[in-house]
Write a protein that holds these residues in place. Sequence first.
Motif, mmCIF file in Angstrom:
data_model
loop_
_atom_site.group_PDB
_atom_site.id
_atom_site.type_symbol
_atom_site.label_atom_id
_atom_site.label_comp_id
_atom_site.label_asym_id
_atom_site.label_seq_id
_atom_site.Cartn_x
_atom_site.Cartn_y
_atom_site.Cartn_z
ATOM 1 N N LEU A 9 0.843 -1.058 0.084
ATOM 2 C CA LEU A 9 -0.016 0.202 -0.327
ATOM 3 C C LEU A 9 0.611 1.587 -0.150
ATOM 4 C CD1 LEU A 9 -3.168 -0.874 2.711
ATOM 5 C CD2 LEU A 9 -2.889 -1.144 -0.354
ATOM 6 N N ALA A 10 1.985 1.423 -0.559
ATOM 7 C CA ALA A 10 2.883 2.623 -0.709
ATOM 8 C C ALA A 10 2.681 3.382 -1.487
ATOM 9 C CB ALA A 10 4.261 2.190 -1.557
ATOM 10 N N ALA A 11 1.797 3.698 -1.814
ATOM 11 C CA ALA A 11 1.171 4.634 -2.815
ATOM 12 C C ALA A 11 -0.325 4.838 -2.165
ATOM 13 C CB ALA A 11 0.698 4.240 -4.560
ATOM 14 N N TYR A 12 -0.767 3.947 -2.255
ATOM 15 C CA TYR A 12 -2.130 4.828 -1.384
ATOM 16 C C TYR A 12 -1.961 4.393 0.074
ATOM 17 C CZ TYR A 12 -6.558 4.159 1.366
ATOM 18 O OH TYR A 12 -8.045 4.707 1.668
ATOM 19 N N SER A 13 -1.250 4.711 0.672
ATOM 20 C CA SER A 13 -1.218 4.832 2.661
ATOM 21 C C SER A 13 -0.521 6.046 2.396
ATOM 22 C CB SER A 13 -0.130 4.022 2.771
ATOM 23 O OG SER A 13 -1.059 3.402 3.170
#
Length: 228
Positions: free
Chosen positions: A144-148
């Motif tokens: 979830l690097a992009a989302y979080s």
Amino acid sequence: MSKNIIITGTSRGIGFEMARQFAAEGHQVLALSRNEKPLKELGVDNIHSISFDITKAEDLNKISAFVKAEWEGFVDVLIHNAGALVSKPFEELSQADFEQVYAVNVFGVATLTQAILPFMKPGGHVVTVSSMGGIQGSVKFAGLAAYSSSKGAVITLSELLAEEYKEQGIAFNVLALGAVQTEMLEEAFPGYQAPLSAEEMAAYIKNFALTANKFYNGKVLQVSASTP
């Protein structure tokens, strides 16, 4: 007293339930989503459902035109609920993946806020739905690097806007949600059963949006029974 409420991401989950609940209390709702059909099919007179892509500048003009024509140029509450999620290992994330997520979760929030602020007066409230994944020091999850990271960015943006618009009497607050049983949660954590339903969280956000600007400005509240 009836208020004019704009909500993004209303085709499903929390956004859909919020639109339905606000309307049931007699408020006027402008529901924005790429898929406007689910709410239109409800046939509720005070829900105005418009097909809207938060990443397209031309769609912002549709919203401004509606507010001027139908609401006499006045908005009480703006709720940023739309969200984009890409779940994959960091080394597989492309620039396009990051751009897709940030276009909705950060840039879309910024540009829609810019479009709506001229219609807000003292007492206006802008609520951004973020995630516990964007809270510094919270539990983080692989994939979830992009989302979080986008959800962290929009928290800081809201804090800055609260400072910039405090003299105009417009409040900006963020709700960082934990696990809620929605389609998006299922995409990120297949099979996980959250302790809260979309209906329950929608009711909480509805009440917060209507009243919390009297008590908070520039705040981030963690609304989380579990993560996940």
